[in-house]
Design a protein around this motif. Structure first.
Motif, short mmCIF file in Angstrom:
data_model
loop_
_atom_site.label_atom_id
_atom_site.label_comp_id
_atom_site.label_asym_id
_atom_site.label_seq_id
_atom_site.Cartn_x
_atom_site.Cartn_y
_atom_site.Cartn_z
N GLY A 337 0.79 -1.03 0.24
CA GLY A 337 -0.14 -0.15 0.16
C GLY A 337 0.70 1.09 -0.08
N ARG A 338 0.31 2.03 0.58
CA ARG A 338 1.44 3.43 0.16
C ARG A 338 2.16 3.63 1.73
NH1 ARG A 338 -3.70 8.39 -0.83
NH2 ARG A 338 -4.39 7.29 -3.03
N GLU A 339 3.47 4.13 0.52
CA GLU A 339 4.72 4.04 1.74
C GLU A 339 5.31 2.53 2.07
OE1 GLU A 339 3.86 6.28 5.54
OE2 GLU A 339 3.31 7.72 4.69
N ALA A 340 4.48 1.57 1.39
CA ALA A 340 5.38 0.75 1.25
C ALA A 340 6.31 0.92 0.62
CB ALA A 340 4.69 -0.19 0.26
N THR A 341 7.65 -0.23 1.31
CA THR A 341 8.79 0.24 0.77
C THR A 341 9.72 -1.70 0.52
OG1 THR A 341 9.82 -0.03 3.28
CG2 THR A 341 9.47 2.07 2.17
N LEU A 342 8.96 -2.38 0.84
CA LEU A 342 9.79 -4.20 0.93
C LEU A 342 9.01 -4.42 -0.69
CD1 LEU A 342 9.50 -5.53 4.68
CD2 LEU A 342 11.15 -4.00 3.61
N GLU A 343 8.40 -3.86 -1.17
CA GLU A 343 7.19 -4.48 -2.55
C GLU A 343 8.07 -4.37 -3.42
OE1 GLU A 343 5.11 -5.09 1.22
OE2 GLU A 343 6.06 -3.24 0.25
N ASP A 344 7.66 -4.45 -4.69
CA ASP A 344 7.79 -3.86 -6.07
C ASP A 344 7.40 -2.93 -6.38
OD1 ASP A 344 9.80 -6.19 -6.39
OD2 ASP A 344 7.80 -7.53 -7.38
N VAL A 345 5.95 -2.91 -5.80
CA VAL A 345 5.03 -1.68 -6.84
C VAL A 345 4.37 -1.18 -5.26
CG1 VAL A 345 3.13 -0.87 -7.55
CG2 VAL A 345 4.67 -2.65 -9.13
N GLU A 346 3.53 0.42 -5.49
CA GLU A 346 2.87 1.12 -4.20
C GLU A 346 1.94 1.39 -4.85
OE1 GLU A 346 3.37 5.45 -1.81
OE2 GLU A 346 5.39 4.64 -2.93
N ALA A 347 0.82 0.87 -4.43
CA ALA A 347 -0.28 0.92 -4.71
C ALA A 347 -1.00 1.81 -4.70
CB ALA A 347 -1.81 -0.41 -4.92
N GLN A 348 -1.52 3.04 -5.14
CA GLN A 348 -2.37 4.12 -4.59
C GLN A 348 -3.67 4.04 -4.84
OE1 GLN A 348 -0.64 7.45 -3.70
NE2 GLN A 348 1.25 5.88 -4.02
N ILE A 349 -4.25 3.29 -5.43
CA ILE A 349 -5.47 2.58 -5.82
C ILE A 349 -5.62 0.88 -6.20
CG2 ILE A 349 -8.18 2.41 -6.87
CD1 ILE A 349 -7.23 5.53 -7.28
N ILE A 350 -6.57 0.18 -5.95
CA ILE A 350 -6.77 -1.13 -6.37
C ILE A 350 -8.06 -1.38 -6.70
CG2 ILE A 350 -6.12 -3.92 -5.21
CD1 ILE A 350 -4.58 -2.52 -3.55
N GLU A 351 -8.27 -1.89 -7.90
CA GLU A 351 -9.15 -2.31 -8.62
C GLU A 351 -9.97 -3.72 -8.76
OE1 GLU A 351 -13.13 -0.50 -12.02
OE2 GLU A 351 -10.40 0.23 -11.80
N VAL A 352 -10.68 -3.88 -8.30
CA VAL A 352 -11.27 -5.42 -8.43
C VAL A 352 -12.47 -5.23 -10.03
CG1 VAL A 352 -12.62 -7.37 -7.42
CG2 VAL A 352 -11.98 -5.97 -5.77
N VAL A 353 -11.08 -6.20 -10.58
CA VAL A 353 -11.93 -6.30 -11.89
C VAL A 353 -13.22 -7.68 -12.46
CG1 VAL A 353 -11.00 -6.86 -14.83
CG2 VAL A 353 -9.20 -5.72 -13.69
N ASP A 354 -12.60 -8.76 -11.67
CA ASP A 354 -13.27 -9.83 -11.28
C ASP A 354 -13.08 -10.88 -10.34
OD1 ASP A 354 -15.22 -11.18 -12.73
OD2 ASP A 354 -13.55 -12.61 -13.76
N VAL A 355 -13.84 -11.72 -10.00
CA VAL A 355 -14.05 -12.24 -8.65
C VAL A 355 -15.54 -13.45 -9.32
CG1 VAL A 355 -15.03 -12.51 -6.60
CG2 VAL A 355 -14.32 -10.47 -7.03
N LYS A 356 -14.52 -14.81 -9.14
CA LYS A 356 -15.27 -15.66 -9.36
C LYS A 356 -14.85 -16.73 -9.20
CE LYS A 356 -12.55 -16.50 -13.25
NZ LYS A 356 -12.74 -16.65 -15.03
N LEU A 357 -15.96 -18.44 -8.17
CA LEU A 357 -15.11 -19.26 -7.60
C LEU A 357 -13.87 -20.16 -8.85
CD1 LEU A 357 -18.08 -20.27 -5.70
CD2 LEU A 357 -15.59 -20.04 -4.76
#
Length: 360
Positions: A337-357
């Protein structure tokens, strides 16, 4: 002849004369009409500079000269000189004021990043406004009594219709079973609703762009009994909103009792700014056998620069003990998330595109 008063020299300098011009004007005023050589002796101005200095005084209207050889210089009446100067200054100030105001009007007004709002009705109106303006996510901790207001319930309904991601923690400041059951019935599956028996600060965050925090006593209907001062802090600092988001989670949300939660069918199209909220839901969905595709807008942490990614979530860390909240996509990219330092990407917004079983 008396020496030239240093304070008068400094005063004339403040009005725009050079030091030599001030000395020359005072020398002529004290001595009467004078030739250049006499002014040099009286003022102490170097002979090589005297004619330039006298020409400057003439242009500024402090003295006049005759056409004789050598020229004779006469000082104008101080009252006339200063009155003319006052008029010029006033005209110049008015011209400058008009030009500066024109520049100011062309620039969008920026409010201070943190300010105070007073009176309960103003604070409640501001909270409602923040909720109405939310586009992606709204996190709030409010007294249950606020939801007794039909206008506030309509705001929630309108936010749900716009598919805003809502987390609402309620403090039970009134015993109204019907109100609470009605809220659960109306919003079940469409937002996260929790209840706390022990009240805490009233907080509202709108898209991490604007936030408000005040005391429970200020908003609760029983505030007058406590002699509470009705004021709240409003901030437009994203960094402060980030801190308040984690404060709300760890101090208010974490130990509250959940009454209803967003269902998978409603998640498509939801947008998350607080990564702790997203990883909490993803951890549960992955355990239940769901596949979730997301779109991320953010920035690379090491390479820097804006990035948009889309992919399937394959792993989630939601570890409250280590305060670790991140996720991994199918291509191995790690996202914090915001202020992340260990990951590859710091996300500003995460949008759910699809959810399915997942298919067996």
């Amino acid at each position: 002849m008396a020496s030239i008063d240093r304070e008068l020299v400094e005063a004339l300098e403040e009005l725009g004369l050079t030091r030599y011009e001030a000395l020359a004007y005072l020398a002529i005023l004290m001595s009467g009409p004078s030739v250049a050589t006499e002014i040099v002796k009286t003022s102490g101005i170097p002979q090589s500079r005297i004619y330039d200095v006298l020409s400057g005084l003439e242009r500024k209207g402090f003295i006049e000269s005759t056409g004789d050889r050598p020229k004779i210089y006469r000082a104008h009446d101080p009252e006339v000189v200063l009155e003319n100067m006052r008029k010029r200054f006033i005209n110049r100030i008015e011209e400058l004021k008009a030009k500066l105001n024109e520049i100011k009007r062309a620039v969008p007004e920026r409010k201070p990043s943190v300010w105070v709002v007073y009176r309960r009705e103003n604070i409640v109106a501001r909270i409602r406004l923040l909720m109405e303006r939310a586009v992606h996510e709204c996190l709030a901790a409010l007294p249950l009594s606020m939801l007794a207001d039909e206008a506030m319930r309509r705001v929630l309904e309108e936010m749900v219709s716009r598919h805003v991601n809502i987390v609402l923690v309620l403090y039970r400041d009134v015993e109204d079973k019907d109100l609470l059951e009605g809220l659960v019935k109306k919003f079940r599956g469409k937002l996260c609703l929790k209840i706390r028996e022990v009240p805490g600060p009233v907080v509202c965050l709108s898209d991490h762009l604007q936030s408000i925090i005040t005391s429970f006593k200020t908003i609760s209907w029983g505030a007058e009994r406590f002699g509470a001062k009705n004021h709240a802090l409003i901030a437009t600092e994203e960094d402060l909103a980030h801190v308040l988001s984690y404060f709300l989670y760890h101090s208010l949300y974490y130990n509250a009792v959940k009454l209803c939660e967003i269902v998978p069918e409603f998640m498509k199209g939801l947008r998350f700014i607080s990564v702790w909220r997203f990883t909490e839901l993803m951890k549960d969905l992955l355990m239940r056998g769901y596949e979730v595709r997301i779109r991320i807008k953010g920035s690379y942490i090491r390479k820097r620069g804006y990035v948009e990614l889309e992919g399937k979530v394959v792993n989630v860390n939601h570890d409250d003990d280590r305060r670790l909240y991140d996720l991994e996509l199918e291509d191995g990219t790690t996202v914090g998330g915001r202020e992340a330092t260990l990951e590859d990407v710091e996300a500003q917004i995460i949008e759910v595109v699809d959810v399915k079983l997942r298919k067996e």
